[in-house]
Design an enzyme around this catalytic site. Structure first.
Site, PDB file in Angstrom:
ATOM      1  N   GLY A 216     -11.096  44.940 -34.430  1.00  0.00           N
ATOM      2  CA  GLY A 216     -10.780  44.050 -35.547  1.00  0.00           C
ATOM      3  C   GLY A 216      -9.998  44.727 -36.664  1.00  0.00           C
ATOM      4  O   GLY A 216      -9.804  44.145 -37.723  1.00  0.00           O
TER       5      GLY A 216
ATOM      6  N   ASP B  17       4.163  38.084 -36.308  1.00  0.00           N
ATOM      7  CA  ASP B  17       3.366  39.069 -35.563  1.00  0.00           C
ATOM      8  C   ASP B  17       4.190  40.305 -35.204  1.00  0.00           C
ATOM      9  O   ASP B  17       4.533  40.548 -34.045  1.00  0.00           O
ATOM     10  CB  ASP B  17       2.763  38.444 -34.298  1.00  0.00           C
ATOM     11  CG  ASP B  17       1.296  38.088 -34.547  1.00  0.00           C
ATOM     12  OD1 ASP B  17       0.876  38.109 -35.716  1.00  0.00           O
ATOM     13  OD2 ASP B  17       0.583  37.797 -33.568  1.00  0.00           O
TER      14      ASP B  17
ATOM     15  N   ASP C  55       1.820  33.305 -27.857  1.00  0.00           N
ATOM     16  CA  ASP C  55       0.887  33.329 -28.998  1.00  0.00           C
ATOM     17  C   ASP C  55       1.518  34.018 -30.209  1.00  0.00           C
ATOM     18  O   ASP C  55       0.946  33.994 -31.298  1.00  0.00           O
ATOM     19  CB  ASP C  55      -0.430  34.018 -28.622  1.00  0.00           C
ATOM     20  CG  ASP C  55      -0.213  35.388 -28.012  1.00  0.00           C
ATOM     21  OD1 ASP C  55       0.417  35.460 -26.957  1.00  0.00           O
ATOM     22  OD2 ASP C  55      -0.660  36.380 -28.601  1.00  0.00           O
TER      23      ASP C  55
HETATM   24  P1  AMP Z   1      -0.800  41.141 -30.699  1.00  0.00           P
HETATM   25  O1  AMP Z   1      -0.141  41.890 -29.593  1.00  0.00           O
HETATM   26  O2  AMP Z   1      -0.898  41.908 -31.998  1.00  0.00           O
HETATM   27  O3  AMP Z   1      -0.204  39.789 -30.905  1.00  0.00           O
HETATM   28  O4  AMP Z   1      -2.305  40.931 -30.254  1.00  0.00           O
HETATM   29  C1  AMP Z   1      -2.690  40.207 -29.121  1.00  0.00           C
HETATM   30  C2  AMP Z   1      -4.123  39.773 -29.257  1.00  0.00           C
HETATM   31  O5  AMP Z   1      -4.986  40.898 -29.356  1.00  0.00           O
HETATM   32  C3  AMP Z   1      -4.383  38.925 -30.492  1.00  0.00           C
HETATM   33  O6  AMP Z   1      -5.297  37.907 -30.128  1.00  0.00           O
HETATM   34  C4  AMP Z   1      -4.967  39.918 -31.456  1.00  0.00           C
HETATM   35  O7  AMP Z   1      -5.761  39.294 -32.419  1.00  0.00           O
HETATM   36  C5  AMP Z   1      -5.762  40.843 -30.546  1.00  0.00           C
HETATM   37  N1  AMP Z   1      -5.915  42.191 -31.104  1.00  0.00           N
HETATM   38  C6  AMP Z   1      -4.946  43.132 -31.240  1.00  0.00           C
HETATM   39  N2  AMP Z   1      -5.458  44.257 -31.792  1.00  0.00           N
HETATM   40  C7  AMP Z   1      -6.770  44.036 -32.005  1.00  0.00           C
HETATM   41  C8  AMP Z   1      -7.850  44.809 -32.558  1.00  0.00           C
HETATM   42  N3  AMP Z   1      -7.681  46.051 -33.003  1.00  0.00           N
HETATM   43  N4  AMP Z   1      -9.063  44.248 -32.612  1.00  0.00           N
HETATM   44  C9  AMP Z   1      -9.252  42.986 -32.163  1.00  0.00           C
HETATM   45  N5  AMP Z   1      -8.317  42.223 -31.625  1.00  0.00           N
HETATM   46  C10 AMP Z   1      -7.085  42.718 -31.555  1.00  0.00           C
HETATM   47 MG    MG Z   2      -0.387  38.168 -31.934  1.00  0.00          MG
END
Ligand code: AMP
Ligand code: MG
Length: 479
Positions: A116, A253, A243
């Site tokens: 998180g 993002d 997403d």
């Molecule tokens: P992203 O590549 O940043 O778009 O992330 C893809 C998914 O992974 C999203 O649902 C994010 O919220 C989740 N996510 C990425 N990093 C973390 C983290 N450190 N803790 C929890 N969820 C994460």
């Molecule tokens: Mg994302």
């Protein structure tokens, strides 16, 4: 700050209530006065710092994490959601409301195996990128602040946690629609509720089939324009999963993104993208692929022929907008009959950049800086084979319109060809400075990105090509 909670009140199946987990010993690492204007010049204070750090509650704030799904690298993930980003509501401002999100504020029900958290380096990168894109005139989410901390976070090595305060016109993604249709298998009425919400919040269309058609058409166009901008400025997003696609066509993002240094059409900026699905040259077609996913998710509500009709406008619009932006950059007149010729000139230029290993931003800027119609343009001296450049330059000169006012011509070119972009190596140097407690490289970089078209004294080093260690830096998602 005055909040409203339309999403929270109306779309109850699309989020879960959460609580932020505080970070320790918070401090302001970055603050954007420009973004603060969007929410009535919100001011920095110790109290606000504690609120963003999760140590004190924000007034009236409902904290929630949105749920959505998405196609990640081509495969459907039925349940994603905000794993580390907590939305605190829609803040009212002079240009309308902005969702405020605390990215890195702790675990949520969607964190899966993640902690998180976001580390300082990725938070600073998101801050700089959002603000840089805004000042380049590219639709984007914004960043109000980055709060640093002492809270340890384990990645490849121990790092510290930070929270980015993100402002976005909306956090609704293509993945929200996919979630309702494919995961919840919700019927028409829930999908209608989400589409009506988008329309009422941002457009004037009616909430009937004609309005839905117009709205989807708008989404296709906004996405096309955003991607045309990326291609023209040399921005590589890196993780174009559905997403990460905003329904408003805002760049969103920021993860392992890059601005091109040496031009290479197949540049891949994401370490996890071995096959180059999201390579620079693929972004236009991935945008279309993602829109097809969105269209598919909308089939319970919209007729397929209407969806297909709107999708068909994507490719021509990307081309048209890209051509418009590139013609502006090169000073080519907008003459419809010369479209093919101008395309060839642009394509030949990028080809020369690639074969001669030229820097994308610097080359365009140098072409803008010199007077038009000079013989032996200085860019040729950066080429391995200067004649390859000369051949292109001759064609270009033939295509250029007559220039009566050279100063004005240069001025117009300089206003659309940035001198400063957020090169990965510059972001890296700013981050290394912050890690050592030296804010100066970050501040200097940030100030140049706020006004990327003018020359900043003392910032000459920021216009240089990367050193060897910084050329084509490839980053990973896990930050
Ligand atoms: P992203 O590549 O940043 O778009 O992330 C893809 C998914 O992974 C999203 O649902 C994010 O919220 C989740 N996510 C990425 N990093 C973390 C983290 N450190 N803790 C929890 N969820 C994460
Ligand atoms: Mg994302």
């Amino acid at each position: 700050m005055q909040f409203k909670y339309d999403f929270f009140e109306q779309l109850t199946s699309l989020y879960q209530v959460v609580s932020p987990s505080a970070i320790d010993n918070p401090s302001w690492l970055a603050w954007s006065d420009d973004a603060a204007q969007l929410i009535h010049h919100c001011q920095q204070s110790d109290h606000l710092l504690q609120q963003f750090a999760g140590q004190q509650p924000l007034p009236q704030a409902h904290y929630y994490a949105q749920v959505y799904s998405g196609h990640q690298f081509g495969g459907y993930s039925p349940r994603l959601g905000d794993g580390r980003s907590i939305i605190v509501g829609e803040v009212l401002g002079p240009q309308g409301a902005f969702d405020m999100a605390l990215k890195g504020a702790g675990k949520t029900p969607f964190s899966r195996h993640g902690d998180g958290r976001a580390v300082m380096r990725s938070s600073i990168r998101e801050f700089l990128a959002s603000e840089a894109m805004y000042h380049l005139g590219i639709p984007t989410s914004r960043a109000l602040a980055v709060v640093g901390s002492d809270t340890p976070v384990l990645r490849q090595q121990m790092e510290t946690a930070a929270i980015t305060v993100r402002l976005a016109r909306s956090h609704i993604r293509f993945g929200h629609f996919e979630y309702l249709t494919h995961t919840l298998q919700a019927g028409k009425s829930e999908l209608k509720q989400l589409v009506d919400f988008c329309i009422k919040q941002h457009y004037q269309y009616s909430c009937d089939s004609a309005g839905y058609h117009a709205w989807f058409h708008q989404v296709v166009q906004d996405t096309a324009r955003m991607i045309a901008h990326w291609q023209a400025v040399g921005f590589c997003h890196g993780v174009m999963n559905t997403d990460n696609m905003s329904i408003l066509g805002d760049t969103f993002d920021y993860g392992p993104f890059a601005f091109l240094d040496t031009y290479h059409e197949d540049f891949i900026c994401n370490k996890s993208d071995g096959e180059g699905r999201y390579a620079f040259s693929q972004q236009v077609s991935v945008g279309f692929w993602n829109l097809q996913c969105l269209a598919q998710a909308l089939t319970p509500l919209l007729e397929s022929d209407v969806l297909v009709q709107a999708l068909q406008t994507y490719q021509p619009l990307v081309v048209e907008h890209y051509l418009y932006l590139m013609r502006q950059k090169l000073g080519l007149a907008i003459v419809a009959r010369n479209q093919q010729r101008d395309f060839e000139i642009i394509g030949q230029l990028t080809h020369v950049m690639q074969t001669q290993r030229l820097d994308y931003t610097l080359t365009l800027r140098q072409l803008a800086e010199e007077e038009p119609f000079i013989t032996k343009h200085p860019v040729r001296d950066h080429c391995i084979d200067p004649q390859a450049f000369d051949a292109w330059y001759d064609n270009y000169l033939e295509a250029l319109p007559e220039v009566t006012d050279t100063a004005q011509w240069q001025q117009q070119r300089l206003a659309v060809n940035p001198k400063y972009v957020l090169r990965n190596y510059l972001a890296q140097e700013a981050i290394i400075g912050l890690e050592r407690g030296d804010k100066r490289p970050f501040e200097l970089l940030y100030q140049t990105l706020r006004q990327p078209y003018i020359t900043h004294t003392g910032a000459e080093a920021l216009t240089q090509r990367p050193p060897d260690w910084g050329e084509g830096l490839i980053l990973s998602c896990s930050s």
